[in-house]
Design a protein around this motif. Structure first.
Motif, PDB file in Angstrom:
ATOM      1  N   THR A 137      -2.238 -19.467   6.876  1.00  0.00           N
ATOM      2  CA  THR A 137      -0.777 -18.829   7.132  1.00  0.00           C
ATOM      3  C   THR A 137      -0.534 -17.720   7.366  1.00  0.00           C
ATOM      4  O   THR A 137       0.200 -16.798   8.710  1.00  0.00           O
ATOM      5  CB  THR A 137       0.172 -19.189   5.869  1.00  0.00           C
ATOM      6  OG1 THR A 137      -0.641 -20.526   5.408  1.00  0.00           O
ATOM      7  CG2 THR A 137       1.716 -19.779   6.632  1.00  0.00           C
ATOM      8  N   HIS A 138      -1.059 -16.898   6.975  1.00  0.00           N
ATOM      9  CA  HIS A 138      -1.066 -15.719   6.667  1.00  0.00           C
ATOM     10  C   HIS A 138      -1.739 -14.398   8.010  1.00  0.00           C
ATOM     11  O   HIS A 138      -2.022 -13.731   7.791  1.00  0.00           O
ATOM     12  CB  HIS A 138      -1.052 -14.501   5.387  1.00  0.00           C
ATOM     13  CG  HIS A 138       0.335 -14.935   4.595  1.00  0.00           C
ATOM     14  ND1 HIS A 138       0.212 -16.340   3.678  1.00  0.00           N
ATOM     15  CD2 HIS A 138       1.710 -14.431   4.082  1.00  0.00           C
ATOM     16  CE1 HIS A 138       1.651 -16.746   3.069  1.00  0.00           C
ATOM     17  NE2 HIS A 138       2.377 -15.645   3.304  1.00  0.00           N
ATOM     18  N   ASP A 145      -4.531  -9.045   0.207  1.00  0.00           N
ATOM     19  CA  ASP A 145      -3.362  -8.873   0.009  1.00  0.00           C
ATOM     20  C   ASP A 145      -2.437  -9.896  -1.366  1.00  0.00           C
ATOM     21  O   ASP A 145      -2.039 -10.386  -2.041  1.00  0.00           O
ATOM     22  CB  ASP A 145      -2.299 -10.461   0.554  1.00  0.00           C
ATOM     23  CG  ASP A 145      -1.215 -10.697   0.933  1.00  0.00           C
ATOM     24  OD1 ASP A 145      -0.585  -9.920   1.892  1.00  0.00           O
ATOM     25  OD2 ASP A 145      -0.369 -10.459  -0.499  1.00  0.00           O
ATOM     26  N   GLU A 146      -1.539  -8.462  -1.673  1.00  0.00           N
ATOM     27  CA  GLU A 146      -1.234  -8.617  -3.408  1.00  0.00           C
ATOM     28  C   GLU A 146      -0.494  -9.318  -4.039  1.00  0.00           C
ATOM     29  O   GLU A 146      -0.470 -10.255  -4.611  1.00  0.00           O
ATOM     30  CB  GLU A 146      -0.274  -7.109  -3.736  1.00  0.00           C
ATOM     31  CG  GLU A 146      -1.497  -5.557  -3.375  1.00  0.00           C
ATOM     32  CD  GLU A 146      -0.821  -4.579  -4.095  1.00  0.00           C
ATOM     33  OE1 GLU A 146       0.575  -5.058  -4.459  1.00  0.00           O
ATOM     34  OE2 GLU A 146      -0.845  -3.800  -3.457  1.00  0.00           O
ATOM     35  N   LEU A 168     -13.207 -10.933  -6.776  1.00  0.00           N
ATOM     36  CA  LEU A 168     -12.388  -9.701  -5.829  1.00  0.00           C
ATOM     37  C   LEU A 168     -13.594  -9.409  -4.697  1.00  0.00           C
ATOM     38  O   LEU A 168     -14.485 -10.017  -4.793  1.00  0.00           O
ATOM     39  CB  LEU A 168     -12.064  -8.345  -7.102  1.00  0.00           C
ATOM     40  CG  LEU A 168     -11.547  -8.572  -7.742  1.00  0.00           C
ATOM     41  CD1 LEU A 168     -11.031  -7.363  -8.940  1.00  0.00           C
ATOM     42  CD2 LEU A 168     -10.646  -9.759  -7.664  1.00  0.00           C
ATOM     43  N   SER A 169     -12.301  -8.947  -3.776  1.00  0.00           N
ATOM     44  CA  SER A 169     -12.930  -8.525  -2.251  1.00  0.00           C
ATOM     45  C   SER A 169     -12.862  -7.075  -2.636  1.00  0.00           C
ATOM     46  O   SER A 169     -12.250  -6.632  -3.277  1.00  0.00           O
ATOM     47  CB  SER A 169     -12.103  -9.130  -1.318  1.00  0.00           C
ATOM     48  OG  SER A 169     -12.374  -7.894  -0.238  1.00  0.00           O
ATOM     49  N   PRO A 170     -14.685  -6.414  -1.855  1.00  0.00           N
ATOM     50  CA  PRO A 170     -14.661  -5.316  -1.587  1.00  0.00           C
ATOM     51  C   PRO A 170     -13.692  -4.204  -0.733  1.00  0.00           C
ATOM     52  O   PRO A 170     -13.336  -3.291  -0.233  1.00  0.00           O
ATOM     53  CB  PRO A 170     -16.014  -5.284  -1.628  1.00  0.00           C
ATOM     54  CG  PRO A 170     -16.123  -5.748  -1.155  1.00  0.00           C
ATOM     55  CD  PRO A 170     -15.068  -7.171  -1.753  1.00  0.00           C
ATOM     56  N   ASN A 171     -12.725  -5.344   0.616  1.00  0.00           N
ATOM     57  CA  ASN A 171     -12.602  -5.016   1.461  1.00  0.00           C
ATOM     58  C   ASN A 171     -11.131  -4.969   1.583  1.00  0.00           C
ATOM     59  O   ASN A 171     -10.353  -5.202   2.502  1.00  0.00           O
ATOM     60  CB  ASN A 171     -12.457  -6.429   2.338  1.00  0.00           C
ATOM     61  CG  ASN A 171     -14.298  -6.190   3.154  1.00  0.00           C
ATOM     62  OD1 ASN A 171     -15.053  -5.799   3.101  1.00  0.00           O
ATOM     63  ND2 ASN A 171     -14.511  -7.431   2.441  1.00  0.00           N
ATOM     64  N   VAL A 172     -10.813  -3.450   0.122  1.00  0.00           N
ATOM     65  CA  VAL A 172      -9.342  -3.438   0.139  1.00  0.00           C
ATOM     66  C   VAL A 172      -9.130  -2.104  -0.768  1.00  0.00           C
ATOM     67  O   VAL A 172     -10.735  -1.543   0.354  1.00  0.00           O
ATOM     68  CB  VAL A 172      -8.605  -4.201  -1.083  1.00  0.00           C
ATOM     69  CG1 VAL A 172      -8.448  -5.185  -1.294  1.00  0.00           C
ATOM     70  CG2 VAL A 172      -9.995  -4.095  -2.663  1.00  0.00           C
ATOM     71  N   MET A 178      -5.427  -4.597  -7.437  1.00  0.00           N
ATOM     72  CA  MET A 178      -6.124  -6.043  -7.416  1.00  0.00           C
ATOM     73  C   MET A 178      -6.843  -6.842  -8.129  1.00  0.00           C
ATOM     74  O   MET A 178      -6.415  -7.789  -8.959  1.00  0.00           O
ATOM     75  CB  MET A 178      -6.880  -5.852  -6.160  1.00  0.00           C
ATOM     76  CG  MET A 178      -6.672  -5.609  -4.318  1.00  0.00           C
ATOM     77  SD  MET A 178      -5.198  -5.791  -4.225  1.00  0.00           S
ATOM     78  CE  MET A 178      -5.174  -7.576  -3.591  1.00  0.00           C
ATOM     79  N   ALA A 179      -7.566  -5.625  -9.427  1.00  0.00           N
ATOM     80  CA  ALA A 179      -7.629  -6.103 -10.614  1.00  0.00           C
ATOM     81  C   ALA A 179      -6.830  -6.716 -11.435  1.00  0.00           C
ATOM     82  O   ALA A 179      -6.669  -7.706 -12.175  1.00  0.00           O
ATOM     83  CB  ALA A 179      -9.525  -5.532 -10.902  1.00  0.00           C
ATOM     84  N   GLY A 180      -6.208  -5.943 -11.589  1.00  0.00           N
ATOM     85  CA  GLY A 180      -4.921  -5.712 -12.509  1.00  0.00           C
ATOM     86  C   GLY A 180      -4.272  -7.169 -11.645  1.00  0.00           C
ATOM     87  O   GLY A 180      -3.526  -7.808 -13.306  1.00  0.00           O
TER      88      GLY A 180
END
Ligand code: FMN
Length: 309
Positions: A137-138, A145-146, A168-172, A178-180
């Motif tokens: 969808t997004h 995406d948070e 997790l993805s490193p592409n951020v 993101m981990a939090g």
């Protein structure tokens, strides 16, 4: 030399040692079984499974680059029904912890697959969420995406009693953030990192090499990036980390643990040397014994903890 106990505790999950395959890189087969005793792995990690059967991306799907591999496999899956009926009974034969990786095109699909696996908690020990797959969808991966990341982990949390590992993805831009979010949303454990997006172009055909144009880079090329991200995340987020990204031998694995990973996963290195994970288990044990440590947890994060004293 002290006796070493290789057992590790990852939140609610106990592993006999800290070494496991990275999802999608180590398929269970009779040949694997003959090659080595799979029960020596700290955990078995299955390839990401989706709700319905899906074929994956067009070929070519793999391309070797300097110090790494580009893959655009695209999560081919036989679907959850086939997984439960055929794959799970085979994986459950292996006398070690079983982690099942799940993926989906929507938040609801993640939740549904998690719910369908919940009754198998005797066989499945934890769910790993492959958040690097794109949300239909997004149009962006869940892990970048948070809001999507939070919604997905929360939805899975409500759908299962199993421990949740958020991959997790490193592409951020900000991996710690993101981990939090994953932790706040209910993840028990973080695994990191998935592949870095890359591409290759054939100068003769003047076209992208991969059928999907872009793919995920893994192998030794991404190890410094993975290490840095684990170093940062482990100092800020208080749940255990399974570290991966370019681990090829025991010294690499120990680096990851010193950076803050409580356990490690091995991906493409097993393509070159199918026995590498067992060599890593043995190598970690002799490193710990040789340096006077009694268990893996004693070295987790030491590279930053020792800087603080
Ligand atoms: C061929 C291939 C298939 C993969 N499939 C998956 C998958 O199904 N689910 C997943 O979460 N990660 C998948 N990954 C990513 C790996 O689990 C791992 O995060 C990444 O390869 C980094 O580790 P490495 O450098 O040791 O290979 C795949 C990687 C490769 C190379």
């Amino acid at each position: 030399m002290p006796d070493v106990d290789l057992t590790v505790q990852l939140g609610p999950l106990t592993l006999k040692n800290p070494v496991m395959p990275a999802s999608g890189t180590f398929e269970y087969s009779e040949e694997q079984r003959e090659l080595f005793d799979l029960a020596r792995l700290g955990a078995m990690v299955a390839k990401s499974v989706t709700l319905k059967r899906r074929p994956g991306n067009p070929a070519p799907r793999l391309h070797e680059v300097t110090a790494g591999l580009l893959n655009a496999v695209g999560i081919p899956s036989e679907g959850i029904h086939h997984f439960i009926e055929v794959t799970l009974p085979a994986l459950a034969q292996i006398d070690t912890t079983l982690i099942v990786s799940i993926a989906g095109d929507s938040v609801e699909e993640f939740a549904t697959v998690a719910r369908m696996l919940d009754p198998y908690r005797g066989q499945v020990s934890a769910l790993e969420l492959n958040l690097s797959c794109p949300n239909l969808t997004h149009g962006v991966p869940f892990a970048t995406d948070e809001k999507l990341m939070r919604a997905t982990v929360e939805a899975v949390r409500e759908s299962t009693t199993l421990p949740i590992i958020a991959k997790l993805s490193p592409n951020v831009t900000d991996i710690v953030k993101m981990a939090g979010i994953a932790r706040e949303a209910g993840a028990d454990i973080i695994s990191m990192i998935n592949t870095l997006i890359g591409m290759a172009i054939d100068v003769e055909t003047r076209r992208p090499v991969l059928g999907n144009v872009v793919g995920g880079l893994s192998g030794p090329a991404i190890k410094p990036v993975a290490l840095r991200m684990i170093w940062e995340t482990s100092q800020s987020v208080d749940i255990p980390i399974i570290g991966m990204g370019g681990i090829s031998n025991a010294r690499d694995a120990i680096e990851f643990m010193l950076a803050g990973a409580s356990a490690v996963a091995v991906g493409v290195a097993s393509f070159r040397n199918p026995l590498v994970m067992l060599e890593i288990v043995d190598g970690i044990e002799s490193y710990l014994a040789g340096h006077g440590f009694g268990s893996p947890k004693e070295i987790v994060g030491l590279a930053w903890k020792e800087r603080m004293v």
